[in-house]
Design an enzyme around this catalytic site. Structure first.
Site, PDB file in Angstrom:
ATOM      1  N   LYS A 169       0.849  -1.194   0.000  1.00 48.27           N
ATOM      2  CA  LYS A 169       0.000   0.000   0.000  1.00 48.27           C
ATOM      3  C   LYS A 169       0.886   1.245   0.000  1.00 48.27           C
ATOM      4  O   LYS A 169       1.566   1.534   0.977  1.00 48.27           O
ATOM      5  CB  LYS A 169      -0.915   0.046   1.226  1.00 48.27           C
ATOM      6  N   PRO A 170       0.866   1.987  -1.123  1.00 50.13           N
ATOM      7  CA  PRO A 170       1.651   3.232  -1.119  1.00 50.13           C
ATOM      8  C   PRO A 170       0.911   4.333  -0.361  1.00 50.13           C
ATOM      9  O   PRO A 170      -0.293   4.207  -0.110  1.00 50.13           O
ATOM     10  CB  PRO A 170       1.747   3.579  -2.611  1.00 50.13           C
ATOM     11  N   THR A 226       0.760   5.953  14.140  1.00 47.34           N
ATOM     12  CA  THR A 226       0.205   4.931  13.244  1.00 47.34           C
ATOM     13  C   THR A 226       0.834   3.572  13.568  1.00 47.34           C
ATOM     14  O   THR A 226       0.140   2.545  13.587  1.00 47.34           O
ATOM     15  CB  THR A 226       0.479   5.288  11.756  1.00 47.34           C
ATOM     16  N   GLU A 244       9.170   0.907  11.316  1.00 47.21           N
ATOM     17  CA  GLU A 244      10.194   1.956  11.246  1.00 47.21           C
ATOM     18  C   GLU A 244       9.453   3.276  11.445  1.00 47.21           C
ATOM     19  O   GLU A 244       8.729   3.719  10.574  1.00 47.21           O
ATOM     20  CB  GLU A 244      10.879   1.880   9.875  1.00 47.21           C
ATOM     21  N   GLY A 246      10.478   6.472  12.585  1.00 48.18           N
ATOM     22  CA  GLY A 246      11.053   7.812  12.602  1.00 48.18           C
ATOM     23  C   GLY A 246      12.032   8.048  13.725  1.00 48.18           C
ATOM     24  O   GLY A 246      12.344   7.147  14.510  1.00 48.18           O
ATOM     25  N   CYS A 278      13.558  10.188   7.752  1.00 47.17           N
ATOM     26  CA  CYS A 278      13.519   9.692   9.132  1.00 47.17           C
ATOM     27  C   CYS A 278      14.868   9.837   9.834  1.00 47.17           C
ATOM     28  O   CYS A 278      14.918  10.172  11.004  1.00 47.17           O
ATOM     29  CB  CYS A 278      13.009   8.259   9.185  1.00 47.17           C
ATOM     30  N   GLU A 380       9.325  14.892  16.481  1.00 47.57           N
ATOM     31  CA  GLU A 380      10.100  14.692  15.261  1.00 47.57           C
ATOM     32  C   GLU A 380       9.859  15.888  14.330  1.00 47.57           C
ATOM     33  O   GLU A 380       8.717  16.167  13.962  1.00 47.57           O
ATOM     34  CB  GLU A 380       9.671  13.388  14.573  1.00 47.57           C
ATOM     35  N   GLY A 453      11.009   2.203  16.717  1.00 41.97           N
ATOM     36  CA  GLY A 453      10.423   1.024  16.078  1.00 41.97           C
ATOM     37  C   GLY A 453      11.070  -0.287  16.461  1.00 41.97           C
ATOM     38  O   GLY A 453      11.918  -0.345  17.356  1.00 41.97           O
TER      39      GLY A 453
HETATM   40  P1  NDP Z   1       1.350   7.952   8.426  1.00 41.81           P
HETATM   41  O1  NDP Z   1       1.945   7.049   9.411  1.00 41.81           O
HETATM   42  O2  NDP Z   1      -0.060   8.340   8.598  1.00 41.81           O
HETATM   43  O3  NDP Z   1       1.462   7.327   6.936  1.00 41.81           O
HETATM   44  C1  NDP Z   1       2.356   6.312   6.526  1.00 41.81           C
HETATM   45  C2  NDP Z   1       1.602   5.205   5.753  1.00 41.81           C
HETATM   46  O4  NDP Z   1       0.671   4.555   6.629  1.00 41.81           O
HETATM   47  C3  NDP Z   1       0.767   5.722   4.592  1.00 41.81           C
HETATM   48  O5  NDP Z   1       0.734   4.761   3.551  1.00 41.81           O
HETATM   49  C4  NDP Z   1      -0.611   5.853   5.226  1.00 41.81           C
HETATM   50  O6  NDP Z   1      -1.671   5.853   4.291  1.00 41.81           O
HETATM   51  C5  NDP Z   1      -0.643   4.603   6.090  1.00 41.81           C
HETATM   52  N1  NDP Z   1      -1.601   4.644   7.184  1.00 41.81           N
HETATM   53  C6  NDP Z   1      -2.159   5.736   7.777  1.00 41.81           C
HETATM   54  N2  NDP Z   1      -3.010   5.355   8.759  1.00 41.81           N
HETATM   55  C7  NDP Z   1      -2.998   3.998   8.788  1.00 41.81           C
HETATM   56  C8  NDP Z   1      -3.658   3.021   9.573  1.00 41.81           C
HETATM   57  N3  NDP Z   1      -4.521   3.367  10.533  1.00 41.81           N
HETATM   58  N4  NDP Z   1      -3.422   1.720   9.338  1.00 41.81           N
HETATM   59  C9  NDP Z   1      -2.556   1.352   8.378  1.00 41.81           C
HETATM   60  N5  NDP Z   1      -1.901   2.232   7.580  1.00 41.81           N
HETATM   61  C10 NDP Z   1      -2.099   3.543   7.787  1.00 41.81           C
HETATM   62  O7  NDP Z   1       2.218   9.232   8.334  1.00 41.81           O
HETATM   63  P2  NDP Z   1       1.760  10.656   7.752  1.00 41.81           P
HETATM   64  O8  NDP Z   1       1.822  10.598   6.305  1.00 41.81           O
HETATM   65  O9  NDP Z   1       0.465  11.121   8.328  1.00 41.81           O
HETATM   66  O10 NDP Z   1       2.889  11.589   8.349  1.00 41.81           O
HETATM   67  C11 NDP Z   1       2.781  12.081   9.660  1.00 41.81           C
HETATM   68  C12 NDP Z   1       4.125  12.170  10.330  1.00 41.81           C
HETATM   69  O11 NDP Z   1       4.735  10.890  10.367  1.00 41.81           O
HETATM   70  C13 NDP Z   1       5.167  13.027   9.641  1.00 41.81           C
HETATM   71  O12 NDP Z   1       5.018  14.362   9.914  1.00 41.81           O
HETATM   72  C14 NDP Z   1       6.432  12.456  10.191  1.00 41.81           C
HETATM   73  O13 NDP Z   1       6.733  12.996  11.427  1.00 41.81           O
HETATM   74  C15 NDP Z   1       6.110  11.001  10.334  1.00 41.81           C
HETATM   75  N6  NDP Z   1       6.610  10.197   9.218  1.00 41.81           N
HETATM   76  C16 NDP Z   1       7.765   9.534   9.399  1.00 41.81           C
HETATM   77  C17 NDP Z   1       8.272   8.797   8.371  1.00 41.81           C
HETATM   78  C18 NDP Z   1       9.534   8.079   8.538  1.00 41.81           C
HETATM   79  O14 NDP Z   1      10.147   7.673   7.566  1.00 41.81           O
HETATM   80  N7  NDP Z   1       9.958   7.886   9.727  1.00 41.81           N
HETATM   81  C19 NDP Z   1       7.614   8.692   7.065  1.00 41.81           C
HETATM   82  C20 NDP Z   1       6.381   9.422   6.992  1.00 41.81           C
HETATM   83  C21 NDP Z   1       5.907  10.135   8.046  1.00 41.81           C
HETATM   84  P3  NDP Z   1      -2.234   7.257   3.716  1.00 41.81           P
HETATM   85  O15 NDP Z   1      -1.131   7.896   2.990  1.00 41.81           O
HETATM   86  O16 NDP Z   1      -3.326   6.814   2.832  1.00 41.81           O
HETATM   87  O17 NDP Z   1      -2.678   8.046   4.920  1.00 41.81           O
END
Ligand code: NDP
Length: 476
Positions: A169-170, A226, A244, A246, A278, A380, A453
């Site tokens: 799932k992207p 999440t 993983e 962050g 991250c 973060e 994580g």
């Molecule tokens: P999320 O954790 O919401 O999104 C990451 C992935 O998880 C996306 O594919 C998202 O789908 C999916 N997802 C969201 N909710 C659920 C759920 N309940 N069950 C299963 N999968 C889910 O991160 P955000 O995009 O909202 O970013 C928020 C914050 O997270 C950022 O500001 C940053 O601090 C952190 N982050 C850290 C990352 C890292 O590499 N450590 C990467 C991305 C974010 P969808 O896109 O459809 O919501």
């Protein structure tokens, strides 16, 4: 089989589609189906049907498909990078790096396909044992938007090589590069049903994936909250998890460091990918003795960074990926200003006006003298904001570095071996870099401790994490 869930019968009905827009310009690029739990169930059926055949192939045969896919990705890297920049915002140069990095990962796993960690254990008169590695079955990857291509590689490379089938799932803002890569894998010979992409929201597709009983492992990268939700949903199911989540990586610069090199390390470590990484440098601690000279040079470099549309030449930072991400960062900085918790040395605002609107641009920001209670040091910072603090000695630097609920990466900039050892022994993190930050080649294990994580990606450990051992005991 590559699934683009949805169909022509739903064309024109908005709720069935997710629109993908360029965060630099707001321009519509494409739309993808907004999947449901039924779509996840169909994808699981496809994966299940493919599991036997994929598992029967030798590791070398699977590796050859990955190798072939890597060659096709290299051939088409410019087109894929263009899509990545359009949907994610990063400068094209960084997108090209990321796409090549994906090919690199597939080549790495293709390369280790000839090695086997299976073993025979001889037990004298009791018998002999054969320990083999078997795939787990159907695995799932839930991908974020910040590095959608490289993180896809980290997950599918070892999972597919180990003989698993997959659902992926992207993120909703960046599904297009992953779909393009999956098409290439299919062309490279990946059999139908082995990799299934289901687009859609986290709440519908993501949660349906985590709850599906036939999916035996979920590898997730994204927000801490999440990750905790996923952990709770999977609790009691026996599902394996890699999370993983962050970090808030500290960078420590000691008084014997090469200042110019460390300044460039901080610039790349913090501002690469507009700070949305991250393992980015999120807290910078500089020894008192060099702090003034260091910060002066750093400030000059921050002010020199060029912000704009990632498709234009010479751009250092693209937009942030979404309005929400920009608001979050702007909120943290506004909070700091309102509470007088630090001094803004550069940037500190959203970039608006004819050159930037309606893109989600934020200025490269440097903040000094940040108070310990500030959100910048306790949350973060997923954007281009760098807090810098001076410290009187290494002990203080280590104590401050460890004042975090995260533990992903950390770096120390020094030429002193004893300093290196002290940081390596005492700083809480999954990786400690010396005179470097951010670099994660496919050979090295990657992952954090504490709230960063569980589990490791990359390297042979990731391959192990997508396998189970099974033992044959021959009692003579
Ligand atoms: P999320 O954790 O919401 O999104 C990451 C992935 O998880 C996306 O594919 C998202 O789908 C999916 N997802 C969201 N909710 C659920 C759920 N309940 N069950 C299963 N999968 C889910 O991160 P955000 O995009 O909202 O970013 C928020 C914050 O997270 C950022 O500001 C940053 O601090 C952190 N982050 C850290 C990352 C890292 O590499 N450590 C990467 C991305 C974010 P969808 O896109 O459809 O919501």
């Amino acid at each position: 089989m590559l699934m683009r869930i949805g169909g022509t019968d739903t064309a024109g009905i908005d709720e069935y589609w997710i629109e993908v827009k360029n965060p630099a310009t707001g321009t519509f690029i494409d739309r993808v189906p907004s999947g449901t739990s039924e779509d996840v169930a169909r994808a699981v059926e496809a994966a299940d049907a493919a599991t036997g055949g994929w598992k029967k192939k030798t590791m070398r045969e699977r590796g050859m498909i990955l190798f072939h896919a890597a060659a096709l990705v290299r051939e088409q890297h410019k087109d894929i990078a263009q899509v990545l920049t359009e949907e994610q915002g990063k400068p094209l140069r960084e997108a090209i790096d990321e796409v090549r990095g994906f090919a690199n990962i597939l080549e790495y796993y293709a390369g280790i396909s000839a090695r086997s960690s299976d073993e025979t254990i001889r037990l004298g008169t009791s018998g002999d044992c054969m320990v083999v590695h078997e795939p787990i079955g159907i695995c799932a990857a839930i991908i974020p938007w910040n590095m959608p291509v490289i993180i896809m590689g980290w997950k599918i490379g070892p999972a597919l090589l180990a003989g698993n089938t997959m659902l992926l799932k992207p993120a909703s803002t960046t599904p297009l590069s992953g779909l393009k890569l999956a098409t290439i894998l299919e062309k490279a010979g990946l059999p139908p049903g082995v990799l299934n992409i289901v687009t859609g929201s986290g709440e519908s597709v993501g949660e349906a994936i985590v709850r599906h009983p036939l999916i035996r492992k979920v590898s997730f990268t994204g927000d801490c909250s999440t990750g905790k939700k996923i952990q709770a949903m999977a609790s009691g199911t026996g599902k394996e998890l890699t999370l993983e989540l962050g970090g808030s990586d500290p960078m420590i610069v000691m008084d014997d460091a090469d200042i110019d090199r460390a300044v460039e390390g901080a610039i790349r470590g913090r501002f690469y990918n507009t700070g949305q990484t991250c393992t980015a440098v999120k807290r910078l601690y500089v020894h008192d003795k060099i702090a003034d000279a260091f910060v002066k040079k750093l400030q000059k470099r921050v002010e020199s960074l060029k912000v704009g549309n990632g498709l234009e030449p010479g751009i250092d930072l693209g937009p942030m990926n979404s309005a929400g991400q920009r608001e979050r960062i702007a909120g943290m900085v506004t909070d700091l200003i309102d509470k007088a918790e630090g001094a803004i040395l550069a940037g500190g605002c959203s970039l608006t006006g004819p050159m930037f609107d309606p893109g989600y641009f934020y200025s490269p920001t440097l903040v000094s003298d940040v108070r310990p209670g500030s959100r910048l040091l306790n949350e973060e910072i997923f954007g281009p904001v760098l807090p810098v603090m001076s410290v009187p000695d290494l002990e203080t630097a280590i104590r401050e570095a460890n004042r975090s609920r995260y533990g992903l990466g950390a770096s120390v900039w020094t030429n002193n071996l004893a300093t290196t050892k002290q940081v390596f022994d005492q700083v809480h993190a999954g990786i400690i870099w010396v005179n470097r930050h951010l670099t994660v080649p496919p050979e090295i294990p990657f992952g954090g401790i504490n709230e960063s994580g569980i589990g490791r990606e990359n390297g042979s450990r990731a391959l192990e994490s997508y396998s189970r051992t099974k033992t044959l005991f021959l009692g003579w």
